[in-house]
Design a protein around this motif. Structure first.
Motif, PDB file in Angstrom:
ATOM      1  N   ASN A 117      -6.978 -30.318 -38.696  1.00 50.93           N
ATOM      2  CA  ASN A 117      -8.199 -29.382 -38.515  1.00 50.93           C
ATOM      3  C   ASN A 117      -8.535 -29.177 -37.084  1.00 50.93           C
ATOM      4  N   GLU A 118      -8.379 -30.184 -36.246  1.00 50.64           N
ATOM      5  CA  GLU A 118      -8.355 -29.998 -34.922  1.00 50.64           C
ATOM      6  C   GLU A 118      -7.624 -28.538 -34.308  1.00 50.64           C
ATOM      7  N   PHE A 119      -6.097 -28.488 -34.804  1.00 54.60           N
ATOM      8  CA  PHE A 119      -5.153 -27.518 -34.379  1.00 54.60           C
ATOM      9  C   PHE A 119      -5.949 -26.287 -34.952  1.00 54.60           C
ATOM     10  N   CYS A 120      -6.385 -26.009 -36.079  1.00 54.03           N
ATOM     11  CA  CYS A 120      -6.693 -24.829 -36.674  1.00 54.03           C
ATOM     12  C   CYS A 120      -7.926 -24.467 -35.877  1.00 54.03           C
ATOM     13  N   GLU A 121      -9.073 -25.504 -35.590  1.00 57.44           N
ATOM     14  CA  GLU A 121     -10.259 -25.031 -34.809  1.00 57.44           C
ATOM     15  C   GLU A 121      -9.900 -24.813 -33.306  1.00 57.44           C
ATOM     16  N   VAL A 122      -9.269 -25.723 -32.505  1.00 59.49           N
ATOM     17  CA  VAL A 122      -9.312 -25.489 -31.282  1.00 59.49           C
ATOM     18  C   VAL A 122      -8.008 -24.616 -30.865  1.00 59.49           C
ATOM     19  N   GLY A 123      -6.852 -24.799 -31.657  1.00 62.93           N
ATOM     20  CA  GLY A 123      -5.779 -24.244 -31.202  1.00 62.93           C
ATOM     21  C   GLY A 123      -5.913 -22.706 -31.570  1.00 62.93           C
ATOM     22  N   LEU A 124      -6.135 -22.418 -32.942  1.00 60.23           N
ATOM     23  CA  LEU A 124      -6.340 -21.190 -33.562  1.00 60.23           C
ATOM     24  C   LEU A 124      -7.577 -20.324 -33.227  1.00 60.23           C
ATOM     25  N   GLY A 125      -8.814 -20.931 -33.934  1.00 60.81           N
ATOM     26  CA  GLY A 125      -9.883 -20.410 -33.831  1.00 60.81           C
ATOM     27  C   GLY A 125     -10.390 -20.259 -32.623  1.00 60.81           C
ATOM     28  N   GLY A 126     -10.310 -21.259 -31.961  1.00 59.35           N
ATOM     29  CA  GLY A 126     -10.622 -21.065 -30.200  1.00 59.35           C
ATOM     30  C   GLY A 126     -10.105 -19.929 -29.434  1.00 59.35           C
ATOM     31  N   LEU A 127      -9.006 -19.365 -29.774  1.00 57.35           N
ATOM     32  CA  LEU A 127      -7.973 -18.501 -29.077  1.00 57.35           C
ATOM     33  C   LEU A 127      -8.231 -17.075 -29.807  1.00 57.35           C
ATOM     34  N   ILE A 128      -8.838 -16.941 -30.988  1.00 54.41           N
ATOM     35  CA  ILE A 128      -9.043 -15.520 -31.618  1.00 54.41           C
ATOM     36  C   ILE A 128     -10.432 -14.744 -31.228  1.00 54.41           C
ATOM     37  N   THR A 129     -11.372 -15.503 -32.087  1.00 55.86           N
ATOM     38  CA  THR A 129     -12.687 -14.789 -32.117  1.00 55.86           C
ATOM     39  C   THR A 129     -13.041 -14.051 -30.818  1.00 55.86           C
ATOM     40  N   VAL A 130     -13.568 -15.199 -29.823  1.00 55.26           N
ATOM     41  CA  VAL A 130     -14.472 -14.805 -28.910  1.00 55.26           C
ATOM     42  C   VAL A 130     -13.400 -13.964 -27.766  1.00 55.26           C
ATOM     43  N   PRO A 131     -12.177 -14.209 -27.702  1.00 48.95           N
ATOM     44  CA  PRO A 131     -11.421 -13.464 -26.848  1.00 48.95           C
ATOM     45  C   PRO A 131     -11.260 -12.043 -27.122  1.00 48.95           C
ATOM     46  N   ALA A 132     -10.983 -11.924 -28.602  1.00 52.47           N
ATOM     47  CA  ALA A 132     -10.777 -10.393 -28.977  1.00 52.47           C
ATOM     48  C   ALA A 132     -12.209  -9.827 -28.962  1.00 52.47           C
ATOM     49  N   ALA A 133     -13.224 -10.177 -29.110  1.00 54.52           N
ATOM     50  CA  ALA A 133     -14.652  -9.779 -29.072  1.00 54.52           C
ATOM     51  C   ALA A 133     -14.942  -9.489 -27.535  1.00 54.52           C
ATOM     52  N   PHE A 134     -14.552 -10.275 -26.499  1.00 51.08           N
ATOM     53  CA  PHE A 134     -14.868 -10.119 -25.289  1.00 51.08           C
ATOM     54  C   PHE A 134     -14.005  -8.911 -24.744  1.00 51.08           C
ATOM     55  N   MET A 135     -12.796  -8.725 -25.015  1.00 52.90           N
ATOM     56  CA  MET A 135     -11.797  -7.642 -24.451  1.00 52.90           C
ATOM     57  C   MET A 135     -12.470  -6.278 -24.969  1.00 52.90           C
ATOM     58  N   PHE A 136     -13.016  -6.059 -26.060  1.00 54.28           N
ATOM     59  CA  PHE A 136     -13.592  -4.860 -26.587  1.00 54.28           C
ATOM     60  C   PHE A 136     -14.827  -4.605 -26.267  1.00 54.28           C
ATOM     61  N   LEU A 137     -15.760  -5.552 -26.144  1.00 53.87           N
ATOM     62  CA  LEU A 137     -17.090  -5.442 -26.177  1.00 53.87           C
ATOM     63  C   LEU A 137     -17.947  -5.977 -24.883  1.00 53.87           C
ATOM     64  N   GLY A 138     -17.121  -7.101 -24.279  1.00 52.09           N
ATOM     65  CA  GLY A 138     -17.692  -7.584 -23.049  1.00 52.09           C
ATOM     66  C   GLY A 138     -18.552  -8.805 -23.386  1.00 52.09           C
ATOM     67  N   ALA A 139     -19.058  -9.362 -22.526  1.00 47.68           N
ATOM     68  CA  ALA A 139     -19.920 -10.641 -22.668  1.00 47.68           C
ATOM     69  C   ALA A 139     -21.337  -9.929 -23.638  1.00 47.68           C
ATOM     70  N   ALA A 140     -21.468  -8.825 -23.062  1.00 53.22           N
ATOM     71  CA  ALA A 140     -22.772  -8.462 -23.459  1.00 53.22           C
ATOM     72  C   ALA A 140     -22.884  -8.119 -25.273  1.00 53.22           C
ATOM     73  N   GLY A 141     -21.690  -8.154 -25.743  1.00 55.28           N
ATOM     74  CA  GLY A 141     -21.575  -7.856 -27.296  1.00 55.28           C
ATOM     75  C   GLY A 141     -21.351  -9.174 -27.913  1.00 55.28           C
ATOM     76  N   ILE A 142     -21.267 -10.410 -27.189  1.00 49.55           N
ATOM     77  CA  ILE A 142     -21.271 -11.616 -27.465  1.00 49.55           C
ATOM     78  C   ILE A 142     -22.506 -12.507 -27.731  1.00 49.55           C
ATOM     79  N   VAL A 143     -23.076 -12.513 -26.601  1.00 48.94           N
ATOM     80  CA  VAL A 143     -24.135 -13.515 -26.223  1.00 48.94           C
ATOM     81  C   VAL A 143     -25.387 -13.264 -27.362  1.00 48.94           C
ATOM     82  N   GLY A 144     -25.703 -14.328 -28.014  1.00 47.51           N
ATOM     83  CA  GLY A 144     -27.078 -14.211 -28.550  1.00 47.51           C
ATOM     84  C   GLY A 144     -26.411 -13.976 -30.244  1.00 47.51           C
ATOM     85  N   GLN A 145     -25.358 -13.799 -30.312  1.00 48.14           N
ATOM     86  CA  GLN A 145     -24.731 -13.858 -31.678  1.00 48.14           C
ATOM     87  C   GLN A 145     -24.561 -15.072 -32.181  1.00 48.14           C
ATOM     88  N   GLY A 146     -25.100 -15.289 -33.595  1.00 40.23           N
ATOM     89  CA  GLY A 146     -24.827 -16.368 -34.249  1.00 40.23           C
ATOM     90  C   GLY A 146     -23.430 -16.593 -34.998  1.00 40.23           C
TER      91      GLY A 146
END
Length: 538
Positions: free
Chosen positions: A285-314
């Motif tokens: 589970n930790e591999f999937c969460e930290v090793g995969l989930g932690g490297l996909i979602t937020v970095p991808a969103a940051f690259m296209f939308l910047g921090a402003a596109g992420i802040v405040g999103q649930g």
């Protein structure tokens, strides 16, 4: 009991590890975890997260595996039955009713979210979610029913209704097939597929470089830095809200306290290893969460939308509003969007199946009925709850209320009860002996002290902080303390109570009372069964 089937067992050690890992790996790994890590400053959150893992997650995991296997030795597979056998008091079975209510009620809304994932995958593949400039918030509101009560009760390709029916059928088809042919088979295929898909998406994200040369700061390195840079760790760790978030994530991430692991472990053979198996499932589970989930979602969103596109999103905003926009801007975005939501669907179905088995086990052994009858009864019960959430969908009020009072509050209570029963009810020395039957490794002796004293204290402390903050609205100040009841409380007893919230809490009460009544009916037959006593201790 004439209606019951023969006792089931897992087909293989790999099967049970995959099943427990599958119950843990869910939407929280790929959406909730990265969102919280970004919100609370990466490094500080991860310190609190791993401390919570060591003091809450792993101890409760070992506790549930041990209690489950021990209770299963004389044929009890539900939390209520296992508590009854271990504590030998008439009231013990009622404590275990929470282990029926929590997974069954969580399933009612989790399967609805699962339908979103499948629906988004299909709509992404068809191109409906791949048009740059689309108002994804409006699409989410219409598709899920968050815009208005009753609007989601449609069955077209662009409506959630069709997918609710599909996922409901799939879940109950596999749960009817039982432990080996159903749950184990699904998890043995779904978990490897999920990991392969996640790695494919991760490789794609890590090779995006700098999508917009005019914004060089929005690069792969920038995205990873936004998520993982430590920031002011000292100040972050002094924030009680961060500890609440980290501990809550451990519960959701590992499925501890849900009543799932204790039920799964009850189908183990008496000499099956629970120490190494539990640790292996946790590591997966930790591999999937930290090793995969932690490297996909937020970095991808940051690259296209910047921090402003992420802040405040649930969790929902990040997964169903932000990421579709990210994929729409990515080459072959419709394809990657589709496989990402397939990834979420696979993570969801392995979790939702696990939530059904505790209810099945409780109904079968308490009422003396077989698989067919228990599946039908649980299907009727959960379908009623999901239909309720499906109809009262505006602002996801019903879903949110059930998630708060059952998926958080009752979950904390259940986890605390489990640890206290292991450390005090069963006795730490006896529990230690039972845990190590057939084990290939030993639990460090320091965990005797941790399970008996530290974990319960940590749980109670975090839970008190949680209630003070999220129910009574404490501002975490000792000098200028202020209390302003939150929406969860005002919805129920405020000047303008919310009808749907009140109805949701009434529904929780009905399910709980039903569980108590069923446990009461089971009392006398259970008392005639041989208890676990000293001779059962290795």
């Amino acid at each position: 009991m004439s209606g019951q089937k023969a006792v089931e067992n897992w087909g293989s050690r790999l099967g049970v590890i995959m099943a427990v890992a599958g119950s843990a790996v869910g939407l929280g790994n790929f959406l909730r975890f990265p969102g919280l890590a970004a919100q609370y400053g990466g490094g500080a959150f991860m310190i609190a997260y791993f401390i919570s893992l060591l003091l809450i997650g792993i101890p409760i995991c070992w506790t549930e595996w041990t209690l489950g296997r021990h209770g299963g030795r004389i044929g009890f597979h539900s939390t209520a039955g296992i508590f009854h056998a271990l504590l030998r008091h008439p009231w013990a079975k009622y404590l275990g009713v929470i282990g029926f209510v929590v997974p069954v009620v969580i399933y009612m809304y989790y399967v609805y979210i699962e339908a979103w994932c499948l629906g988004y995958a299909v709509n992404a593949l068809s191109g409906r979610l791949s048009v740059e400039g689309t108002d994804y918030g409006a699409f989410f509101g219409a598709f899920t029913g968050a815009a208005e009560d009753g609007v989601a009760l449609h069955f077209g390709l662009g409506d959630v209704g069709l997918f609710v029916v599909i996922v409901y059928f799939l879940n109950f088809f596999f749960i009817y097939r039982g432990i080996t042919k159903g749950i184990e088979t699904v998890c043995k295929f779904a978990m490897p597929a999920l990991i392969v898909i996640a790695i494919v998406i991760l490789v794609r994200v890590m090779t995006l470089g700098t999508p917009d040369p005019a914004k060089p700061e929005q690069s792969v390195i920038g995205g990873l830095g936004y998520l993982w840079n430590p920031g002011d760790v000292g100040e972050g760790l002094l924030n009680p809200q961060l500890w609440l978030a980290a501990a809550g994530q451990i519960f959701f991430s590992l499925s501890v306290g849900f009543g799932v692991i204790i039920t799964y472990a009850s189908y183990l053979r008496k000499d099956d290893d629970v120490v190494l198996s539990g640790l292996t499932a946790t590591a997966a589970n930790e591999f999937c969460e930290v090793g995969l989930g932690g490297l996909i979602t937020v970095p991808a969103a940051f690259m296209f939308l910047g921090a402003a596109g992420i802040v405040g999103q649930g969790t929902f905003g990040l997964g169903f509003n932000v990421l579709p926009e990210v994929f729409a801007r990515m080459p072959a975005g419709h394809l990657f969007a589709s496989i990402f939501f397939i990834l979420l669907f696979l993570a969801a179905i392995t979790s939702s199946l696990s939530m059904l088995q505790p209810g099945i086990a409780f109904l079968e052994e308490a009422l003396g009925i077989g698989r067919k009858a228990s599946v039908a009864l649980l299907g009727l019960m959960t379908a009623t709850g999901t239909l309720f959430i499906w109809y009262f969908s505006k602002d996801l009020k019903a879903l949110d209320t059930l998630d708060f009072w059952v998926g958080t509050v009752m979950l904390f209570v259940q986890a605390t009860i489990l640890v206290l029963i292991f450390g005090w009810g069963l006795g730490i020395e006896r529990g230690w002996q039972i845990a190590h039957v057939g084990s290939e490794m030993r639990i460090p002796n320091i965990y005797k002290f941790v399970i008996r004293w530290v974990t319960p204290s940590f749980l109670v402390g975090i839970f008190v902080l949680f209630v003070l903050k999220n129910v009574f609205g404490w501002n975490f100040s000792f000098t200028e303390a202020a209390f302003e009841p939150t929406g969860y409380m005002k919805d129920l007893v405020g000047d303008s109570p919310n009808f749907v919230a009140r109805l949701s809490v009434a529904f929780i009460c009905i399910i709980t009372v039903s569980g108590v009544v069923i446990a009461n009916l089971a009392g006398k037959p259970w008392e005639r069964r041989a208890p676990l006593d000293a001779k059962d201790t290795p």
